[in-house]
Design a protein around this motif. Structure first.
Motif, PDB file in Angstrom:
ATOM      1  N   ASP A 137      49.319 -25.399  26.410  1.00 39.98           N
ATOM      2  CA  ASP A 137      48.322 -24.521  25.499  1.00 39.98           C
ATOM      3  C   ASP A 137      47.006 -25.041  25.438  1.00 39.98           C
ATOM      4  O   ASP A 137      46.814 -25.129  24.071  1.00 39.98           O
ATOM      5  CB  ASP A 137      48.822 -24.393  25.027  1.00 39.98           C
ATOM      6  N   LEU A 138      46.014 -25.920  25.981  1.00 36.13           N
ATOM      7  CA  LEU A 138      45.896 -27.459  25.913  1.00 36.13           C
ATOM      8  C   LEU A 138      44.333 -26.083  25.162  1.00 36.13           C
ATOM      9  O   LEU A 138      42.961 -25.829  26.280  1.00 36.13           O
ATOM     10  CB  LEU A 138      45.021 -28.575  26.867  1.00 36.13           C
ATOM     11  N   ALA A 139      44.295 -25.785  23.846  1.00 34.72           N
ATOM     12  CA  ALA A 139      42.993 -25.328  23.963  1.00 34.72           C
ATOM     13  C   ALA A 139      42.651 -25.320  22.214  1.00 34.72           C
ATOM     14  O   ALA A 139      43.375 -26.060  21.490  1.00 34.72           O
ATOM     15  CB  ALA A 139      43.366 -23.559  23.990  1.00 34.72           C
ATOM     16  N   PRO A 140      41.027 -25.112  22.417  1.00 36.08           N
ATOM     17  CA  PRO A 140      41.115 -25.457  21.098  1.00 36.08           C
ATOM     18  C   PRO A 140      41.043 -24.921  19.447  1.00 36.08           C
ATOM     19  O   PRO A 140      40.957 -25.605  18.606  1.00 36.08           O
ATOM     20  CB  PRO A 140      39.291 -25.468  20.935  1.00 36.08           C
ATOM     21  N   TRP A 141      42.314 -23.639  19.364  1.00 36.10           N
ATOM     22  CA  TRP A 141      42.967 -23.686  18.472  1.00 36.10           C
ATOM     23  C   TRP A 141      44.638 -24.008  18.249  1.00 36.10           C
ATOM     24  O   TRP A 141      45.310 -23.879  17.911  1.00 36.10           O
ATOM     25  CB  TRP A 141      43.711 -22.196  18.634  1.00 36.10           C
ATOM     26  N   ASN A 142      44.102 -24.965  19.119  1.00 34.53           N
ATOM     27  CA  ASN A 142      45.556 -26.283  19.269  1.00 34.53           C
ATOM     28  C   ASN A 142      45.255 -27.448  19.348  1.00 34.53           C
ATOM     29  O   ASN A 142      45.850 -28.417  19.329  1.00 34.53           O
ATOM     30  CB  ASN A 142      46.847 -26.326  19.918  1.00 34.53           C
ATOM     31  N   LEU A 143      43.641 -28.061  18.926  1.00 30.23           N
ATOM     32  CA  LEU A 143      43.458 -28.691  18.434  1.00 30.23           C
ATOM     33  C   LEU A 143      43.392 -29.356  17.390  1.00 30.23           C
ATOM     34  O   LEU A 143      41.950 -28.739  16.668  1.00 30.23           O
ATOM     35  CB  LEU A 143      42.221 -30.099  19.900  1.00 30.23           C
ATOM     36  N   HIS A 173      38.435 -23.230  30.035  1.00 25.34           N
ATOM     37  CA  HIS A 173      38.512 -22.074  29.843  1.00 25.34           C
ATOM     38  C   HIS A 173      38.070 -21.912  27.941  1.00 25.34           C
ATOM     39  O   HIS A 173      37.518 -21.481  27.826  1.00 25.34           O
ATOM     40  CB  HIS A 173      39.407 -21.124  30.025  1.00 25.34           C
ATOM     41  N   GLY A 174      39.017 -22.565  27.094  1.00 23.57           N
ATOM     42  CA  GLY A 174      38.996 -22.320  26.027  1.00 23.57           C
ATOM     43  C   GLY A 174      37.627 -23.252  25.565  1.00 23.57           C
ATOM     44  O   GLY A 174      37.245 -22.904  24.558  1.00 23.57           O
ATOM     45  N   PHE A 175      37.720 -24.787  26.200  1.00 19.01           N
ATOM     46  CA  PHE A 175      36.945 -25.700  25.476  1.00 19.01           C
ATOM     47  C   PHE A 175      35.287 -25.204  25.981  1.00 19.01           C
ATOM     48  O   PHE A 175      34.606 -25.881  25.035  1.00 19.01           O
ATOM     49  CB  PHE A 175      37.340 -26.763  25.859  1.00 19.01           C
ATOM     50  N   LEU A 176      35.175 -25.387  27.168  1.00 19.87           N
ATOM     51  CA  LEU A 176      33.874 -24.848  27.033  1.00 19.87           C
ATOM     52  C   LEU A 176      33.258 -23.873  26.478  1.00 19.87           C
ATOM     53  O   LEU A 176      31.522 -23.932  26.065  1.00 19.87           O
ATOM     54  CB  LEU A 176      33.510 -24.474  28.949  1.00 19.87           C
ATOM     55  N   PRO A 177      33.324 -22.830  26.301  1.00 25.71           N
ATOM     56  CA  PRO A 177      34.214 -21.684  26.776  1.00 25.71           C
ATOM     57  C   PRO A 177      33.705 -20.616  28.253  1.00 25.71           C
ATOM     58  O   PRO A 177      32.503 -20.728  27.812  1.00 25.71           O
ATOM     59  CB  PRO A 177      34.687 -20.739  25.711  1.00 25.71           C
ATOM     60  N   LEU A 178      34.473 -20.835  28.344  1.00 22.49           N
ATOM     61  CA  LEU A 178      34.057 -19.324  30.074  1.00 22.49           C
ATOM     62  C   LEU A 178      34.333 -18.751  29.027  1.00 22.49           C
ATOM     63  O   LEU A 178      35.777 -17.556  29.752  1.00 22.49           O
ATOM     64  CB  LEU A 178      34.770 -19.956  31.402  1.00 22.49           C
ATOM     65  N   ALA A 187      25.302 -19.877  27.849  1.00 26.82           N
ATOM     66  CA  ALA A 187      24.109 -20.350  28.460  1.00 26.82           C
ATOM     67  C   ALA A 187      24.036 -21.707  29.815  1.00 26.82           C
ATOM     68  O   ALA A 187      23.623 -22.199  30.962  1.00 26.82           O
ATOM     69  CB  ALA A 187      22.522 -20.212  28.145  1.00 26.82           C
ATOM     70  N   ASP A 188      24.645 -22.826  29.609  1.00 25.48           N
ATOM     71  CA  ASP A 188      25.139 -24.270  29.557  1.00 25.48           C
ATOM     72  C   ASP A 188      26.389 -23.626  30.122  1.00 25.48           C
ATOM     73  O   ASP A 188      26.652 -24.893  29.736  1.00 25.48           O
ATOM     74  CB  ASP A 188      24.046 -25.017  28.972  1.00 25.48           C
ATOM     75  N   ALA A 189      27.463 -23.436  30.868  1.00 26.09           N
ATOM     76  CA  ALA A 189      28.047 -23.531  30.854  1.00 26.09           C
ATOM     77  C   ALA A 189      28.613 -24.465  32.161  1.00 26.09           C
ATOM     78  O   ALA A 189      29.456 -25.480  32.537  1.00 26.09           O
ATOM     79  CB  ALA A 189      28.504 -22.404  30.913  1.00 26.09           C
ATOM     80  N   VAL A 190      27.994 -24.296  33.335  1.00 21.77           N
ATOM     81  CA  VAL A 190      27.225 -25.059  34.226  1.00 21.77           C
ATOM     82  C   VAL A 190      27.867 -26.176  34.479  1.00 21.77           C
ATOM     83  O   VAL A 190      28.295 -27.346  34.852  1.00 21.77           O
ATOM     84  CB  VAL A 190      26.522 -24.813  34.971  1.00 21.77           C
ATOM     85  N   GLY A 191      26.838 -25.826  33.600  1.00 14.68           N
ATOM     86  CA  GLY A 191      26.472 -28.147  33.192  1.00 14.68           C
ATOM     87  C   GLY A 191      27.732 -28.312  32.017  1.00 14.68           C
ATOM     88  O   GLY A 191      28.127 -29.698  32.276  1.00 14.68           O
ATOM     89  N   ARG A 192      28.545 -27.937  31.225  1.00 16.26           N
ATOM     90  CA  ARG A 192      29.897 -28.484  30.374  1.00 16.26           C
ATOM     91  C   ARG A 192      31.072 -28.558  31.271  1.00 16.26           C
ATOM     92  O   ARG A 192      31.592 -29.483  31.246  1.00 16.26           O
ATOM     93  CB  ARG A 192      29.706 -27.060  29.569  1.00 16.26           C
ATOM     94  N   ASP A 251      37.696 -11.782  30.678  1.00 16.13           N
ATOM     95  CA  ASP A 251      37.267 -13.684  30.795  1.00 16.13           C
ATOM     96  C   ASP A 251      37.672 -13.765  32.235  1.00 16.13           C
ATOM     97  O   ASP A 251      36.827 -14.459  33.202  1.00 16.13           O
ATOM     98  CB  ASP A 251      37.481 -13.878  29.710  1.00 16.13           C
ATOM     99  N   ALA A 252      38.383 -12.800  33.107  1.00 17.91           N
ATOM    100  CA  ALA A 252      39.330 -13.833  34.210  1.00 17.91           C
ATOM    101  C   ALA A 252      37.964 -12.797  35.575  1.00 17.91           C
ATOM    102  O   ALA A 252      37.174 -13.766  36.113  1.00 17.91           O
ATOM    103  CB  ALA A 252      40.259 -12.797  34.432  1.00 17.91           C
ATOM    104  N   GLU A 253      37.343 -11.577  34.386  1.00 19.68           N
ATOM    105  CA  GLU A 253      36.428 -11.055  35.455  1.00 19.68           C
ATOM    106  C   GLU A 253      35.418 -11.424  35.974  1.00 19.68           C
ATOM    107  O   GLU A 253      34.444 -12.706  37.041  1.00 19.68           O
ATOM    108  CB  GLU A 253      36.633  -9.229  35.128  1.00 19.68           C
ATOM    109  N   TYR A 254      34.832 -11.513  34.482  1.00 23.74           N
ATOM    110  CA  TYR A 254      33.701 -12.933  34.378  1.00 23.74           C
ATOM    111  C   TYR A 254      33.528 -14.330  35.598  1.00 23.74           C
ATOM    112  O   TYR A 254      32.726 -14.822  35.908  1.00 23.74           O
ATOM    113  CB  TYR A 254      33.162 -13.283  33.222  1.00 23.74           C
ATOM    114  N   ILE A 255      34.716 -14.922  35.097  1.00 19.57           N
ATOM    115  CA  ILE A 255      35.038 -16.168  35.388  1.00 19.57           C
ATOM    116  C   ILE A 255      35.158 -15.894  37.605  1.00 19.57           C
ATOM    117  O   ILE A 255      34.217 -16.687  37.936  1.00 19.57           O
ATOM    118  CB  ILE A 255      36.175 -16.989  35.106  1.00 19.57           C
TER     119      ILE A 255
END
Length: 269
Positions: A137-143, A173-178, A187-192, A251-255
């Motif tokens: 569960d490494l995600a921004p809600w646990n940082l 998924h959580g930190f970019l996020p996707l 818009a910068d998901a690829v670079g991130r 989100d899964a479909e988007y990815i």
């Protein structure tokens, strides 16, 4: 309990019932997995990984006791702490540090873990699901980030056998996020994504394996909530009713629709 150590309920995340602060400690409901999780956290501190709470045993009410991590949870109000990209890179390096630190951990012979989303064949290959004890569960809600330079990952109660890349796919998924949601879509998901992979130190084989895992790991959360809600399990039924399952599905479909894009981002020089 002394008057100056009154319990303060802690909120944040989706599963925080019964979690309180007492002085400089956090008290949480314990489970059969708690001794194993405490052994893991003890190991991490013994080998120098400090971005996790220290375990302090159980209190007189049978709750687990952990050191309190000062600061604020990054999600949702302080997501700007992950800007610019160098801070996203720091998250990736912190996760790599954890994965390297846990590599030498030998679980207790009678270890029990709280397994919510089994890794199994989705990990990328047979037998790989026990590569490490992953956080899951490494995600921004646990940082948690303080006002200085200290970042701490919390909520280790679902740590269990897993793989590095299963953890990484969830973190991406959580930190970019996707995200499919217009307010979160980047818009910068690829670079991130490239920044994250470079900072973590993924080799070519890892990058190739990660690409399909991005969608699988996200869809696994939808399936988990669907199945638990179907059995009436809480708090998962409430989260499903609130629409969390639909968010994970979208989100899964988007990815998945952009898998070729993620592959180019990670594999093209």
């Amino acid at each position: 309990m002394q008057r100056d150590e009154e319990e303060q309920p802690l909120s944040g995340g989706n599963v925080s019932a019964g979690v309180v602060r007492v002085g400089n400690t956090v008290r949480r409901p314990a489970g059969p997995w708690t001794p194993s999780v405490h052994a893991l956290l003890t190991h991490l501190h013994e080998v120098g990984f400090e971005a996790a709470p220290r375990p302090l045993g159980l209190d007189d009410r049978g709750r687990e006791v952990l050191t309190f991590a000062p600061g604020h949870v990054v999600w949702p109000d302080r997501f700007s702490l992950l800007e610019p990209d160098r801070r996203l890179a720091r998250v990736a390096r912190l996760i790599r540090d954890f994965h390297d630190a846990v590599q030498g951990f030998v679980p207790p012979a009678d270890a029990r873990w709280q397994v919510l989303v089994p890794v199994g064949e989705q990990a990328g290959g047979p037998g790989e699901e026990n590569e490490i004890i992953a956080h899951h569960d490494l995600a921004p809600w646990n940082l948690v980030a303080d006002d200085g330079d200290r970042w701490t990952f919390i909520d280790w109660d679902t740590a269990a056998p897993g793989t590095r890349l299963w953890d990484v796919a969830y973190a991406v998924h959580g930190f970019l996020p996707l995200s499919a949601r217009p307010g979160l879509r980047r818009a910068d998901a690829v670079g991130r994504l490239r920044v994250f992979a470079d900072a973590y130190g993924l080799d070519e084989a890892g990058r190739r394996t990660l690409v399909p895992l991005l969608g699988r790991r996200t869809r696994a959360m939808h399936d988990f909530l669907r199945d638990r809600a179907g059995r009436g399990d809480q708090p998962w039924s409430a989260l499903w009713a609130q629409g969390h399952g639909g968010i994970w599905r979208d989100d899964a479909e988007y990815i998945e629709r952009r898998e070729a894009l993620w592959e180019r981002a990670l594999l093209d020089g």
